[in-house]
Write a protein that holds these residues in place. Sequence first.
Motif, PDB file in Angstrom:
ATOM      1  N   LEU A  52      21.566  61.253  48.642  1.00  0.00           N
ATOM      2  CA  LEU A  52      21.317  60.513  49.884  1.00  0.00           C
ATOM      3  C   LEU A  52      20.375  61.248  50.827  1.00  0.00           C
ATOM      4  CD1 LEU A  52      24.851  59.006  50.704  1.00  0.00           C
ATOM      5  CD2 LEU A  52      23.012  58.088  49.277  1.00  0.00           C
ATOM      6  N   PHE A  53      20.418  62.585  50.816  1.00  0.00           N
ATOM      7  CA  PHE A  53      19.550  63.335  51.723  1.00  0.00           C
ATOM      8  C   PHE A  53      18.088  63.295  51.271  1.00  0.00           C
ATOM      9  CE2 PHE A  53      23.724  65.168  52.521  1.00  0.00           C
ATOM     10  CZ  PHE A  53      23.758  65.192  53.904  1.00  0.00           C
ATOM     11  N   GLY A  54      17.858  62.914  50.029  1.00  0.00           N
ATOM     12  CA  GLY A  54      16.494  62.858  49.522  1.00  0.00           C
ATOM     13  C   GLY A  54      15.963  61.457  49.339  1.00  0.00           C
ATOM     14  N   LEU A  55      16.678  60.460  49.874  1.00  0.00           N
ATOM     15  CA  LEU A  55      16.320  59.063  49.604  1.00  0.00           C
ATOM     16  C   LEU A  55      14.850  58.716  49.843  1.00  0.00           C
ATOM     17  CD1 LEU A  55      19.426  56.965  50.748  1.00  0.00           C
ATOM     18  CD2 LEU A  55      18.399  57.037  48.463  1.00  0.00           C
ATOM     19  N   PRO A  56      14.248  59.049  50.985  1.00  0.00           N
ATOM     20  CA  PRO A  56      12.881  58.554  51.239  1.00  0.00           C
ATOM     21  C   PRO A  56      11.778  59.505  50.812  1.00  0.00           C
ATOM     22  CG  PRO A  56      13.761  59.476  53.244  1.00  0.00           C
ATOM     23  CD  PRO A  56      14.813  59.670  52.180  1.00  0.00           C
ATOM     24  N   PHE A  57      12.128  60.569  50.084  1.00  0.00           N
ATOM     25  CA  PHE A  57      11.129  61.586  49.761  1.00  0.00           C
ATOM     26  C   PHE A  57      10.729  61.534  48.286  1.00  0.00           C
ATOM     27  CE2 PHE A  57      13.718  63.438  53.267  1.00  0.00           C
ATOM     28  CZ  PHE A  57      12.743  63.339  54.256  1.00  0.00           C
ATOM     29  N   PRO A  58       9.496  61.937  47.980  1.00  0.00           N
ATOM     30  CA  PRO A  58       9.023  61.901  46.588  1.00  0.00           C
ATOM     31  C   PRO A  58       9.817  62.842  45.681  1.00  0.00           C
ATOM     32  CG  PRO A  58       7.187  62.130  48.127  1.00  0.00           C
ATOM     33  CD  PRO A  58       8.438  62.351  48.908  1.00  0.00           C
ATOM     34  N   GLU A  59       9.854  62.503  44.424  1.00  0.00           N
ATOM     35  CA  GLU A  59      10.575  63.312  43.448  1.00  0.00           C
ATOM     36  C   GLU A  59       9.969  64.703  43.313  1.00  0.00           C
ATOM     37  OE1 GLU A  59      10.851  61.189  39.789  1.00  0.00           O
ATOM     38  OE2 GLU A  59      11.806  59.426  40.704  1.00  0.00           O
ATOM     39  N   GLU A  60       8.679  64.831  43.548  1.00  0.00           N
ATOM     40  CA  GLU A  60       8.033  66.137  43.394  1.00  0.00           C
ATOM     41  C   GLU A  60       8.578  67.180  44.364  1.00  0.00           C
ATOM     42  OE1 GLU A  60       3.893  66.507  44.886  1.00  0.00           O
ATOM     43  OE2 GLU A  60       4.093  64.376  45.396  1.00  0.00           O
ATOM     44  N   TYR A  61       9.214  66.726  45.448  1.00  0.00           N
ATOM     45  CA  TYR A  61       9.828  67.643  46.406  1.00  0.00           C
ATOM     46  C   TYR A  61      11.354  67.643  46.300  1.00  0.00           C
ATOM     47  CZ  TYR A  61       5.158  67.498  48.460  1.00  0.00           C
ATOM     48  OH  TYR A  61       3.794  67.572  48.664  1.00  0.00           O
ATOM     49  N   GLY A  62      11.875  67.083  45.240  1.00  0.00           N
ATOM     50  CA  GLY A  62      13.315  67.051  45.053  1.00  0.00           C
ATOM     51  C   GLY A  62      13.976  65.796  45.578  1.00  0.00           C
ATOM     52  N   GLY A  63      13.177  64.827  46.031  1.00  0.00           N
ATOM     53  CA  GLY A  63      13.729  63.597  46.581  1.00  0.00           C
ATOM     54  C   GLY A  63      14.030  62.566  45.522  1.00  0.00           C
ATOM     55  N   MET A  64      14.446  61.392  45.985  1.00  0.00           N
ATOM     56  CA  MET A  64      14.837  60.313  45.084  1.00  0.00           C
ATOM     57  C   MET A  64      13.715  59.311  44.847  1.00  0.00           C
ATOM     58  SD  MET A  64      17.940  60.967  44.197  1.00  0.00           S
ATOM     59  CE  MET A  64      18.614  59.409  43.622  1.00  0.00           C
ATOM     60  N   GLY A  65      12.575  59.486  45.547  1.00  0.00           N
ATOM     61  CA  GLY A  65      11.455  58.582  45.349  1.00  0.00           C
ATOM     62  C   GLY A  65      11.668  57.207  45.936  1.00  0.00           C
ATOM     63  N   GLY A  66      12.582  57.107  46.908  1.00  0.00           N
ATOM     64  CA  GLY A  66      12.851  55.818  47.533  1.00  0.00           C
ATOM     65  C   GLY A  66      11.973  55.587  48.749  1.00  0.00           C
ATOM     66  N   ASP A  67      12.468  54.812  49.700  1.00  0.00           N
ATOM     67  CA  ASP A  67      11.683  54.487  50.880  1.00  0.00           C
ATOM     68  C   ASP A  67      12.582  54.481  52.117  1.00  0.00           C
ATOM     69  OD1 ASP A  67      13.151  52.104  50.626  1.00  0.00           O
ATOM     70  OD2 ASP A  67      11.488  51.023  49.686  1.00  0.00           O
ATOM     71  N   TYR A  68      11.988  54.144  53.254  1.00  0.00           N
ATOM     72  CA  TYR A  68      12.727  54.195  54.513  1.00  0.00           C
ATOM     73  C   TYR A  68      13.809  53.120  54.565  1.00  0.00           C
ATOM     74  CZ  TYR A  68      13.054  56.325  59.110  1.00  0.00           C
ATOM     75  OH  TYR A  68      13.477  57.054  60.199  1.00  0.00           O
ATOM     76  N   LEU A  69      13.562  51.992  53.914  1.00  0.00           N
ATOM     77  CA  LEU A  69      14.582  50.948  53.848  1.00  0.00           C
ATOM     78  C   LEU A  69      15.822  51.465  53.138  1.00  0.00           C
ATOM     79  CD1 LEU A  69      15.587  48.020  54.177  1.00  0.00           C
ATOM     80  CD2 LEU A  69      14.364  47.460  52.067  1.00  0.00           C
ATOM     81  N   ALA A  70      15.639  52.233  52.067  1.00  0.00           N
ATOM     82  CA  ALA A  70      16.778  52.780  51.330  1.00  0.00           C
ATOM     83  C   ALA A  70      17.616  53.677  52.222  1.00  0.00           C
ATOM     84  CB  ALA A  70      16.284  53.550  50.105  1.00  0.00           C
ATOM     85  N   LEU A  71      16.957  54.547  52.976  1.00  0.00           N
ATOM     86  CA  LEU A  71      17.688  55.417  53.899  1.00  0.00           C
ATOM     87  C   LEU A  71      18.487  54.607  54.905  1.00  0.00           C
ATOM     88  CD1 LEU A  71      18.341  58.108  55.340  1.00  0.00           C
ATOM     89  CD2 LEU A  71      16.173  57.827  56.584  1.00  0.00           C
ATOM     90  N   CYS A  72      17.850  53.606  55.506  1.00  0.00           N
ATOM     91  CA  CYS A  72      18.512  52.818  56.548  1.00  0.00           C
ATOM     92  C   CYS A  72      19.673  51.991  56.001  1.00  0.00           C
ATOM     93  CB  CYS A  72      17.496  51.928  57.252  1.00  0.00           C
ATOM     94  SG  CYS A  72      16.300  52.851  58.247  1.00  0.00           S
ATOM     95  N   LEU A  73      19.533  51.493  54.780  1.00  0.00           N
ATOM     96  CA  LEU A  73      20.650  50.775  54.153  1.00  0.00           C
ATOM     97  C   LEU A  73      21.851  51.696  53.986  1.00  0.00           C
ATOM     98  CD1 LEU A  73      18.755  48.774  51.391  1.00  0.00           C
ATOM     99  CD2 LEU A  73      19.920  47.793  53.388  1.00  0.00           C
ATOM    100  N   ALA A  74      21.593  52.935  53.564  1.00  0.00           N
ATOM    101  CA  ALA A  74      22.681  53.896  53.412  1.00  0.00           C
ATOM    102  C   ALA A  74      23.324  54.205  54.759  1.00  0.00           C
ATOM    103  CB  ALA A  74      22.152  55.175  52.760  1.00  0.00           C
ATOM    104  N   LEU A  75      22.510  54.381  55.782  1.00  0.00           N
ATOM    105  CA  LEU A  75      23.040  54.673  57.116  1.00  0.00           C
ATOM    106  C   LEU A  75      23.918  53.536  57.627  1.00  0.00           C
ATOM    107  CD1 LEU A  75      19.887  56.257  58.767  1.00  0.00           C
ATOM    108  CD2 LEU A  75      22.027  57.427  58.220  1.00  0.00           C
ATOM    109  N   GLU A  76      23.465  52.297  57.434  1.00  0.00           N
ATOM    110  CA  GLU A  76      24.267  51.173  57.919  1.00  0.00           C
ATOM    111  C   GLU A  76      25.624  51.122  57.223  1.00  0.00           C
ATOM    112  OE1 GLU A  76      24.408  46.303  58.022  1.00  0.00           O
ATOM    113  OE2 GLU A  76      22.432  47.271  58.040  1.00  0.00           O
TER     114      GLU A  76
END
Length: 386
Positions: A52-76
């Motif tokens: 969840l902490f890597g949702l909006p970040f690219p995989e090359e930096y250890g993220g999930m390759g998602g987007d800002y919508l994904a983060l906000c859905l998790a927050l809600e």
Amino acid sequence: MGLDHRLSAEHEELRRTVAAFARDVIAPKIGDHYERHEFPYEIVREMGRMGLFGLPFPEEYGGMGGDYLALCLALEEIARVDSSVAITLEAAVSLGAMPLYRFGTEEQKREWLPRLCTGEMLGAFGLTEPDVGSDAGGTRTTAVRDGGDWVINGTKSFITNSGTDITGVVTVTAVTGRKPDGAPLISSILVPSGTPGFTVAPGYSKVGWCASDTHELSFSDVRVPAAHLLGEEGRGYAQFLRILDEGRIAIAALATGLAQGCLDESLDYAAARTAFGRPIGANQAIQFKLADMEMRAHTARLAWRDAAARLMAGEPFKRQAAIAKLYSSESAVTNAREATQIHGGYGFMNEYPVARMWRDSKILEIGEGTSEVQRMLIARDLGLPA
């Protein structure tokens, strides 16, 4: 631009996964943490394992390759159950990691982002000061170059995720010079936890968000390498304005979750609680309250999703973010008040989630830009005089 509110299959799967996690893992545990004012390390570790902490970040930096919508859905979905955990995630991503991703050098990103994306480490954003809240341009913390170092002096207040056992870095805004007209040049500088002279005060005694981590920070001749400058020198003010614009969408999603959680709890209570021989949900007075609560949550959700869609499309979104933050935060406060009223005396007891939601809601009208600031931003974007 038309708004299609329907989620993709991937986003819907994420939403359902986080909703189940919030219901099955957070809800049974968070009440005890909240009453003891304890940071929920085991929940945070599990959130890190989920990515969840890597949702909006690219995989090359250890993220999930998602987007800002994904983060906000998790927050809600998390905020439907608890806001302390939700703000821990929001601040770690939007304020802790996002400045590094948006403005950091490649070396800074590769040093810090992988650990921030996994939740192994939390980052914080040191902007607010004891005498400088909404007037962030009045920053008094200073950073002076001394050879190959920055020397930082000043104090920051109300800083989320700044004093946990896993806090690793704080981005600090500081005055690094003056413009010809005397206005301050503000820069952002990365300060690792444990740097000599960097002191974390004891945690605040707060009305709400009692299971989140919030401290005052002081800097006394704190030395960090010149390479810890984040972005361009003197561009810190513009940088944090961009970060706050994005963060308002995330806070709006969190506030929407709280508003929805108040409705969820009230619907269950109205069906189970009987008075005068029938469920209180059969009373029109209660039905109207519940209908209005649904109206607020639904409209708030549309507002933050519209702002997120504009952000991800590369379109202007400042006004929509301010509208979403303003409406959703005020809706959360109103829904929390109405949920408490529906629960009657039980709504005043901390064993009921709505009591926690009531305590948590008010800060949403203050943090990351007060309601007054949002109205000011909207008015300016309408072309009215500054």
